[in-house]
Design a protein around this motif. Structure first.
Motif, mmCIF file in Angstrom:
data_model
loop_
_atom_site.group_PDB
_atom_site.id
_atom_site.type_symbol
_atom_site.label_atom_id
_atom_site.label_comp_id
_atom_site.label_asym_id
_atom_site.label_seq_id
_atom_site.Cartn_x
_atom_site.Cartn_y
_atom_site.Cartn_z
ATOM 1 N N ARG A 24 0.932 -1.106 -0.026
ATOM 2 C CA ARG A 24 0.046 -0.128 0.112
ATOM 3 C C ARG A 24 0.741 1.290 0.179
ATOM 4 O O ARG A 24 0.633 2.281 -0.777
ATOM 5 N N THR A 25 2.086 1.303 0.665
ATOM 6 C CA THR A 25 3.068 2.287 0.661
ATOM 7 C C THR A 25 3.312 2.644 -0.667
ATOM 8 O O THR A 25 3.389 3.771 -0.848
ATOM 9 N N ARG A 26 3.908 1.615 -1.406
ATOM 10 C CA ARG A 26 4.228 1.808 -2.689
ATOM 11 C C ARG A 26 3.455 2.535 -3.561
ATOM 12 O O ARG A 26 3.504 3.531 -4.491
ATOM 13 N N MET A 27 2.174 1.966 -3.431
ATOM 14 C CA MET A 27 0.941 2.632 -4.303
ATOM 15 C C MET A 27 0.802 4.044 -3.950
ATOM 16 O O MET A 27 0.451 4.690 -4.886
ATOM 17 N N ARG A 28 0.775 4.322 -2.597
ATOM 18 C CA ARG A 28 0.510 5.868 -2.207
ATOM 19 C C ARG A 28 1.704 6.521 -2.837
ATOM 20 O O ARG A 28 1.386 7.899 -2.976
ATOM 21 N N GLU A 29 2.946 6.020 -2.593
ATOM 22 C CA GLU A 29 4.077 6.764 -3.012
ATOM 23 C C GLU A 29 3.880 7.203 -4.737
ATOM 24 O O GLU A 29 4.158 8.218 -5.217
ATOM 25 N N TYR A 30 3.569 6.283 -5.340
ATOM 26 C CA TYR A 30 3.391 6.570 -6.634
ATOM 27 C C TYR A 30 2.163 7.646 -6.967
ATOM 28 O O TYR A 30 2.517 8.692 -7.650
ATOM 29 N N ILE B 26 -7.139 -4.547 -2.959
ATOM 30 C CA ILE B 26 -6.019 -3.594 -2.613
ATOM 31 C C ILE B 26 -5.864 -2.390 -3.745
ATOM 32 O O ILE B 26 -5.879 -1.240 -3.382
ATOM 33 N N VAL B 27 -5.734 -2.846 -4.849
ATOM 34 C CA VAL B 27 -5.511 -1.928 -5.981
ATOM 35 C C VAL B 27 -6.768 -0.831 -6.038
ATOM 36 O O VAL B 27 -6.409 0.254 -6.074
ATOM 37 N N GLU B 28 -7.765 -1.616 -5.909
ATOM 38 C CA GLU B 28 -9.134 -0.721 -5.921
ATOM 39 C C GLU B 28 -9.165 0.355 -4.694
ATOM 40 O O GLU B 28 -9.451 1.389 -4.928
ATOM 41 N N GLN B 29 -9.124 -0.388 -3.580
ATOM 42 C CA GLN B 29 -8.890 0.539 -2.308
ATOM 43 C C GLN B 29 -7.666 1.739 -2.346
ATOM 44 O O GLN B 29 -7.979 3.004 -1.947
ATOM 45 N N GLU B 30 -6.829 1.343 -2.916
ATOM 46 C CA GLU B 30 -5.651 2.443 -2.988
ATOM 47 C C GLU B 30 -5.950 3.370 -4.244
ATOM 48 O O GLU B 30 -5.185 4.700 -4.009
ATOM 49 N N GLY B 31 -6.887 3.423 -4.897
ATOM 50 C CA GLY B 31 -7.444 4.525 -6.069
ATOM 51 C C GLY B 31 -6.583 4.222 -7.199
ATOM 52 O O GLY B 31 -6.487 5.164 -8.145
ATOM 53 N N LEU B 32 -5.862 3.064 -7.280
ATOM 54 C CA LEU B 32 -5.000 2.866 -8.467
ATOM 55 C C LEU B 32 -5.976 2.269 -9.807
ATOM 56 O O LEU B 32 -6.993 1.627 -9.284
ATOM 57 N N ASN B 33 -5.713 2.405 -10.996
ATOM 58 C CA ASN B 33 -6.494 1.734 -12.075
ATOM 59 C C ASN B 33 -5.590 0.406 -12.088
ATOM 60 O O ASN B 33 -4.699 0.091 -11.406
ATOM 61 N N LEU B 34 -6.145 -0.381 -13.190
ATOM 62 C CA LEU B 34 -5.571 -1.921 -13.098
ATOM 63 C C LEU B 34 -5.422 -2.097 -14.645
ATOM 64 O O LEU B 34 -6.283 -2.024 -15.464
ATOM 65 N N ASP B 35 -4.253 -2.406 -14.834
ATOM 66 C CA ASP B 35 -3.785 -3.241 -16.133
ATOM 67 C C ASP B 35 -4.145 -4.669 -16.323
ATOM 68 O O ASP B 35 -3.562 -5.411 -15.441
ATOM 69 N N VAL B 36 -4.727 -5.301 -17.333
ATOM 70 C CA VAL B 36 -4.722 -6.721 -17.363
ATOM 71 C C VAL B 36 -4.296 -7.212 -18.633
ATOM 72 O O VAL B 36 -4.465 -6.209 -19.739
ATOM 73 N N ALA B 37 -3.734 -8.234 -18.875
ATOM 74 C CA ALA B 37 -3.090 -8.694 -20.154
ATOM 75 C C ALA B 37 -3.699 -9.915 -20.682
ATOM 76 O O ALA B 37 -3.308 -10.372 -21.524
ATOM 77 N N GLN C 105 9.198 -5.664 -4.061
ATOM 78 C CA GLN C 105 9.963 -5.926 -2.662
ATOM 79 C C GLN C 105 8.806 -6.252 -1.447
ATOM 80 O O GLN C 105 9.301 -6.589 -0.397
ATOM 81 N N ALA C 106 7.581 -6.333 -1.789
ATOM 82 C CA ALA C 106 6.490 -6.440 -0.714
ATOM 83 C C ALA C 106 6.430 -7.991 -0.610
ATOM 84 O O ALA C 106 5.628 -8.385 0.073
ATOM 85 N N GLY C 107 7.052 -8.677 -1.579
ATOM 86 C CA GLY C 107 6.828 -10.266 -1.393
ATOM 87 C C GLY C 107 8.192 -10.888 -1.129
ATOM 88 O O GLY C 107 9.284 -10.365 -1.438
ATOM 89 N N LEU C 108 8.119 -12.149 -0.223
ATOM 90 C CA LEU C 108 9.189 -12.832 -0.108
ATOM 91 C C LEU C 108 8.632 -14.217 0.034
ATOM 92 O O LEU C 108 7.524 -14.622 -0.020
ATOM 93 N N THR C 109 9.677 -15.415 -0.477
ATOM 94 C CA THR C 109 9.204 -16.429 -0.485
ATOM 95 C C THR C 109 9.844 -17.319 0.644
ATOM 96 O O THR C 109 11.428 -17.093 0.956
#
Ligand SMILES: Cc1ncc(COP(=O)(O)O)c(C=O)c1O
Length: 449
Positions: free
Chosen positions: A42-48, A76-87, A298-302
């Protein structure tokens, strides 16, 4: 040691992420396990949003779903107000199933099927990014039959050579993506689009490559795209409404990598766009951005469990190499095999010990399934939990069932609790689509060898 977002090392030497002990997550949910740090996402989305809006208010930021998409991520993308690309239809279906507003979705793809185009039109997606002339004809026919007028961006190949791995370059002339500007193909598509009452020409798009450490290649692309905006105005009289520059900002996978921050990137992009617009006396278009990796990576790790640790003689020099075998590999992360991707790892249950042992991390698949060629970690033992950093983008999204291995679960960690957002596949999931034709159901008498 590289730690991202909410990660820290607890007094007992365990890695903590999202307030959860990673070792406990591994025990509770099993391994391999993808763990997503919700706060960092969420932080990265807000930063953008903040970085671009602060400099250029007419901006639309879309998360590139190809980097990581499941229904919870779409929420999460929707809640943060970003649009979404799908392929693909699959990504579009995922977004729609998560109630993502269709008008905030853009459909990408260099070979969209008629079914994908129809699904996009029927669900009312906000944009379709057109890759080629055949697609333009297909969209026109499907839109005409439905009486809808889709908003289209023409994907352009600006003909620049981004300095990144050749398999993730997309903006050069010799590419399968988009319509070339220099050859006139992009202009031909724009004219066709403008002349067709079933279509609305909404703008131009380019995406030049991925894992770029700064904006210098984007700056070259912006110069070409602005010159093209000018050419479009000169030859058609139209001021283009939207200029979409794709994604591509890289992340730090290793300590020695230093990509620019989102703020620096935004400043460079906006400065270049404003400069280009001013040079040609163009009106400000809507500026589109499509980050994927720089939001989710960076938000993910395995987390993996270490199995056998093997010492083998090295052929090229005297001495031994330690192979650390993990319970996953190229089926949950094919990037090292696809394009030599590099990763930082450490032992998540003894992260406070010195990383003084040189190892090669081996996946459990056939082929040359090596996840990390060489790294230094805490002296590994069977049963340890290995954390591999920076796997939030293009890992779960690229996972496969190679060797019939079930794909791992994904958990979302935040404020000390962890929610399953993708459940681990079961062995029965692996055979759920298999069909034995009647004629194979029985072994013919006598054939028992
Ligand atoms: C059209 C398009 N937009 C955006 C992206 C996201 O790129 P990145 O994850 O490097 O930001 C990609 C990645 O391949 C892409 O093809």
């Amino acid at each position: 040691m590289l730690l991202f977002g909410t990660q820290r090392i607890l007094d007992n030497g365990h890695l903590e992420v999202g307030g959860c002990d990673a070792v406990e997550l591994a025990r509770a949910f099993g391994t391999p396990l993808y763990v997503v740090d919700e706060e960092l996402l969420r932080t990265r989305m807000r930063e953008y949003l903040a970085a671009f809006r602060g400099l250029y208010p007419k901006v639309a930021i879309a998360f590139a779903g190809k980097a990581f998409l499941c229904t919870a991520m779409a929420r999460i993308v929707e809640q943060e107000g970003l649009n979404l690309d799908v392929a693909s239809a699959g990504e579009l279906h995922t977004a729609l199933a998560a109630q993502f507003p269709a008008e905030r979705i853009s459909l990408h793809g260099n070979n969209k099927s008629i079914a994908e185009i129809e699904l996009a039109l029927d669900s009312g997606v906000g944009r379709i990014i057109v890759d080629n002339l055949l697609e333009l004809e297909r969209i026109s026919a499907a839109a005409g039959a439905r009486g809808v007028v889709p908003h289209l961006l023409i994907r352009c190949a600006p003909g620049i050579d981004p300095h990144t791995h050749r398999r993730i370059q997309t903006g050069q002339d010799d590419t399968k993506f988009g319509l070339n500007i220099r050859s006139g193909a992009a202009m031909e598509a724009i004219r066709k689009c403008q002349d067709d009452s079933a279509l609305h020409f909404a703008g131009i798009h380019c995406h030049i490559g991925s894992q770029l450490m700064d904006a210098s290649c984007h700056e070259q692309a912006i110069e070409i795209m602005c010159a093209f905006l000018h050419e479009i105005r000169e030859s058609t009289g139209v001021e283009v409404e939207e200029l979409n520059l794709g994604g591509g900002l890289g992340i730090r996978y290793l300590e020695e990598q230093n990509p620019v921050s989102v703020e620096e990137y935004a400043r460079a992009i906006v400065t270049a766009v404003r400069g280009g617009l001013a040079r040609y006396g163009l009106k400000e278009p809507m500026l589109g951005q499509e980050p994927g990796r720089s939001i989710a990576g960076q938000a993910g790790l395995t987390l993996y469990e270490i199995g056998a640790v093997k010492k083998v003689p090295i052929s090229e020099a005297p001495g031994y190499r330690s192979y650390v075998n993990i319970d996953g590999g190229m089926s949950d992360n094919p990037r090292p095999q696809l394009y030599d991707a590099v990763y930082h790892a450490f032992v998540a249950n003894r992260a406070n010990e010195p990383a003084d042992t040189s190892v090669r991390v081996a996946g459990k698949h056939c082929e040359t399934d090596i996840l990390i060629q060489e790294t230094r970690i805490q002296a590994p033992e069977t049963g340890d939990i290995l954390a591999v950093q920076g796997t939030g983008a293009y890992n779960y999204a690229m996972a496969s069932n190679y060797n019939r291995i079930p794909r791992p679960a994904v958990v979302l960690a935040r404020d000390g609790s962890a929610d399953l957002i993708v459940r681990r596949e079961t062995l029965d999931d692996l055979i759920a689509q298999d069909i034995i034709p009647e004629r194979l159901a029985k072994t013919p008498a006598g054939n028992t060898n």
